[in-house]
Design an enzyme around this catalytic site. Structure first.
Site, PDB file in Angstrom:
ATOM      1  N   GLU A 275       2.669 -12.134   3.823  1.00 52.81           N
ATOM      2  CA  GLU A 275       3.325 -11.832   2.546  1.00 52.81           C
ATOM      3  C   GLU A 275       4.666 -12.546   2.518  1.00 52.81           C
ATOM      4  OE1 GLU A 275       2.576  -7.617   0.928  1.00 52.81           O
ATOM      5  OE2 GLU A 275       2.933  -7.370   3.061  1.00 52.81           O
TER       6      GLU A 275
ATOM      7  N   LYS B 262       5.874  -9.795   6.860  1.00 48.70           N
ATOM      8  CA  LYS B 262       6.599  -9.896   5.593  1.00 48.70           C
ATOM      9  C   LYS B 262       7.577 -11.057   5.713  1.00 48.70           C
ATOM     10  CE  LYS B 262       5.803  -5.418   3.935  1.00 48.70           C
ATOM     11  NZ  LYS B 262       4.884  -5.387   2.802  1.00 48.70           N
TER      12      LYS B 262
ATOM     13  N   LYS C 211     -11.134  -5.549  -2.959  1.00 47.23           N
ATOM     14  CA  LYS C 211     -10.914  -6.951  -3.357  1.00 47.23           C
ATOM     15  C   LYS C 211     -12.260  -7.681  -3.369  1.00 47.23           C
ATOM     16  CE  LYS C 211      -6.182  -7.091  -1.672  1.00 47.23           C
ATOM     17  NZ  LYS C 211      -5.225  -7.491  -2.705  1.00 47.23           N
TER      18      LYS C 211
ATOM     19  N   HIS D 271      -7.253  -0.375  -0.178  1.00 50.55           N
ATOM     20  CA  HIS D 271      -7.499  -1.187  -1.381  1.00 50.55           C
ATOM     21  C   HIS D 271      -8.017  -2.592  -1.053  1.00 50.55           C
ATOM     22  CE1 HIS D 271      -3.419  -2.812  -0.753  1.00 50.55           C
ATOM     23  NE2 HIS D 271      -3.743  -3.783  -1.572  1.00 50.55           N
TER      24      HIS D 271
ATOM     25  N   HIS E 124      -5.921  -2.369   6.648  1.00 53.88           N
ATOM     26  CA  HIS E 124      -6.471  -3.569   5.995  1.00 53.88           C
ATOM     27  C   HIS E 124      -7.040  -4.567   7.013  1.00 53.88           C
ATOM     28  CE1 HIS E 124      -4.510  -1.771   2.692  1.00 53.88           C
ATOM     29  NE2 HIS E 124      -3.359  -2.400   2.754  1.00 53.88           N
TER      30      HIS E 124
ATOM     31  N   ARG F  12       7.082  17.077 -11.581  1.00 50.92           N
ATOM     32  CA  ARG F  12       8.151  18.065 -11.755  1.00 50.92           C
ATOM     33  C   ARG F  12       8.887  17.927 -13.088  1.00 50.92           C
ATOM     34  NH1 ARG F  12      10.584  18.315  -6.105  1.00 50.92           N
ATOM     35  NH2 ARG F  12      10.933  16.151  -6.632  1.00 50.92           N
TER      36      ARG F  12
HETATM   37  C1  BG6 Z   1      -0.054  -2.134   1.134  1.00 51.21           C
HETATM   38  C2  BG6 Z   1       1.118  -2.119   2.076  1.00 51.21           C
HETATM   39  O1  BG6 Z   1      -1.103  -1.358   1.646  1.00 51.21           O
HETATM   40  O2  BG6 Z   1      -0.516  -3.465   0.940  1.00 51.21           O
HETATM   41  C3  BG6 Z   1       2.211  -3.027   1.574  1.00 51.21           C
HETATM   42  O3  BG6 Z   1       1.611  -0.803   2.207  1.00 51.21           O
HETATM   43  C4  BG6 Z   1       1.673  -4.407   1.255  1.00 51.21           C
HETATM   44  O4  BG6 Z   1       3.264  -3.121   2.536  1.00 51.21           O
HETATM   45  C5  BG6 Z   1       0.443  -4.307   0.354  1.00 51.21           C
HETATM   46  O5  BG6 Z   1       2.684  -5.156   0.630  1.00 51.21           O
HETATM   47  C6  BG6 Z   1      -0.181  -5.655   0.103  1.00 51.21           C
HETATM   48  O6  BG6 Z   1      -1.210  -5.540  -0.839  1.00 51.21           O
HETATM   49  P1  BG6 Z   1      -1.737  -6.804  -1.642  1.00 51.21           P
HETATM   50  O7  BG6 Z   1      -2.919  -6.292  -2.395  1.00 51.21           O
HETATM   51  O8  BG6 Z   1      -0.607  -7.243  -2.524  1.00 51.21           O
HETATM   52  O9  BG6 Z   1      -2.080  -7.832  -0.633  1.00 51.21           O
END
Ligand code: BG6
EC number: 1.1.1.49
Length: 505
Positions: A236, A358, A202, A198, A260, A61
């Protein structure tokens, strides 16, 4: 050996460079674009993996010109690129950066975008090929997809490809993910849709397949005859950062367990694919996801938690309910653990314990196969007091590698057996650094290689696992745990109920 004519003769050891194309990013000012996508584009360029005829387009935007977007992209790349900075690489890339200004409901802006793509065909020889990256909230998907349909931008033809990249979360439950899938599939053909998880990008996750299917050592014991249980952990140390709005609505189970962790489970439990292709790997993963069973006693074997104020790495960490933007009475979980079964001949009876959280003591993702104990030990009980179960641990991050834990005699004149570890560390064995997950996945999108992208049936099968959990948890309050601890006590009790313990990675 007579070669199979159905096999793809492409040799994956050779660097693959996509055809001329454009990458269009929606949501360029967002976190993901700045921290991952734009740096990944630069890294690909720096490694010589982008075609010479390439263009990067941003749509937003803001009242910006091409130079403003180029500057944002440059800053983002400089901050987060993994490869060394080379001004000449950037200069070359900057020459093909374009910005289109508009909002998602603005027909003119999308006409302009279509026109810009047309122009780039002439000026940059992109051959009409384009990938559209939807780095935007899912609520915005319908409007953007409809605009693409209206302008004909989504249509692949024999002369050009058009692809779309969709970021998770893919819906919030089975019903909404079906709706979303139907919508995306009504605009793009299934082969042109790339759903990003993602974790599949890895390196160590891909190594799981190499470990299992390129060796003879592991596969014979990779089953319920030898494996007692499997633990998949994604821990995490960070909290939710500035993502309260998203996280409050989502919670740990929808955020990472649905995607994941279940993908890691699928790769761990699947059978050998007929070949290393998108179709065959996705087929094997899907069979596992469909074979997942939930425990009957969810009260004991599914635990959700929420962090309270505590200490992490010597620093005071605030509780989830005190984070900015979080409801002081929020019941969103920041920790989830569940015991799943995989009802196949290979895995019947083997519990798969999954957990994520977390503000846990450290960042670590690992898959641990815990083996059964030897059926008989010809030693006195005291000789083996410190002998645990053999374990094979695939460490996804950090310190990517594989560890084998087994018993060994303690040196000395007495007989005493104790656990020892044998480590393979990527960083020690290979000089090449692993590409960042987004770099690999972005490259695969441009190449049209869908091997590392879940297809919609997998996404739906995963929601079918999560929906009953969410239903069971609805209206309940998560168990508290202090920031810096390994989750709530109920999660320890869940394993203790079956005479097991979580690993302390
Ligand atoms: C994301 C989540 O898909 O993956 C996040 O939405 C999370 O909450 C993240 O922190 C962790 O990714 P990585 O690659 O840092 O382990």
């Amino acid at each position: 050996m007579i070669s199979n004519p159905l096999r793809d003769p492409r040799d994956r050891r050779l660097p693959r460079v996509p055809e001329p194309c454009a990458l269009v990013v929606f949501g360029i000012t967002g976190d993901l674009a700045r921290k991952k996508l734009l740096p990944a584009v630069y890294d690909l360029a720096n490694r010589g993996l982008l075609p010479t005829n390439f263009a990067l387009l941003g749509f937003a935007r803001r009242d910006w010109g091409d130079e403003d977007f180029a500057e944002l992209a440059r800053d983002a790349a400089r901050k987060a690129a993994r490869t060394p900075w080379r001004e000449e690489v950037w200069e070359r890339l900057a020459g093909s950066v374009r910005f289109v200004q508009g909002s998602f409901d603005d027909d003119n802006a999308f006409d302009q975008l279509a026109a810009t793509l047309g122009e780039l065909e002439g000026t940059h020889g992109i051959g009409g090929n384009a990938a559209f990256y939807l780095s935007i909230p899912p609520a915005m998907f319908p409007i953007v997809l409809k605009q693409m349909q209206r302008t004909g931008m989504a249509d692949s033809t024999p002369d050009r490809w058009r692809r779309v990249v969709v970021e998770k979360p893919f819906g919030t439950d089975l019903a909404s993910s079906r709706e979303l899938n139907a919508l995306v599939d009504s605009v793009f053909t299934a082969d042109d849709v790339f759903r990003i998880d993602h974790y599949l990008g890895k390196e160590t996750v891909q190594n799981l397949m190499a470990l299992r299917f390129a060796n003879t050592l592991f596969e014979p014991v990779w089953n319920g005859h030898h494996v007692d249980s499997v633990q998949i952990t994604m821990a995490e140390d960070v909290g939710i950062g500035g993502r309260a709005g998203f996280y409050e609505e989502t919670g740990a189970a929808r955020d990472v367990l649905q995607n994941h962790l279940l993908q890691l489970l699928a790769l761990t439990a699947m059978e050998e694919p007929v070949e290393f292709s998108a179709e065959e790997i996705r087929t094997e993963k899907l069979k596992v996801l469909r074979a997942i069973s939930l425990p009957e006693d969810l009260g004991t074997f599914a635990v959700r938690g929420q962090y309270e104020q505590g200490w992490l790495a010597g620093q005071r960490a605030s509780g989830y309910r005190q984070e900015e933007g979080v409801d002081p009475e929020s019941t969103t979980e920041t920790y989830a653990a569940v015991r799943l079964g995989v009802e196949t001949r290979r895995w019947a009876g083997v519990p798969f314990y999954l957990r994520t959280g977390k503000r846990l003591p450290r960042r670590v993702t690992e898959i641990a196969l815990v083996f059964k104990q030897a059926p008989h030990l010809p030693f006195a009980a005291t000789d083996t007091e410190e002998l645990g179960n053999n374990q094979l641990v695939v460490r996804v991050q950090p310190d990517e590698g594989v560890t084998l834990k087994f018993g060994s005699k303690v040196p000395g004149s007495v007989m005493e057996v104790r656990d020892v570890s044998m480590d393979f560390l990527y960083g020690e064995q290979f000089t090449e650094a692993s590409p960042e997950a987004y770099e690999r996945l972005l490259l695969d999108v441009l190449l049209g290689d869908a091997t590392l992208f879940p297809r919609n049936a997998e996404v739906e099968a995963s929601w079918a696992v999560i929906d009953p959990l969410e239903e069971f948890w609805a209206g309940t309050t998560p168990h508290p745990y202090r920031a810096g601890e390994w989750g709530p006590r109920a999660a320890d009790e869940m394993l203790a109920a079956e005479g097991r313990r979580w690993r302390r990675p």
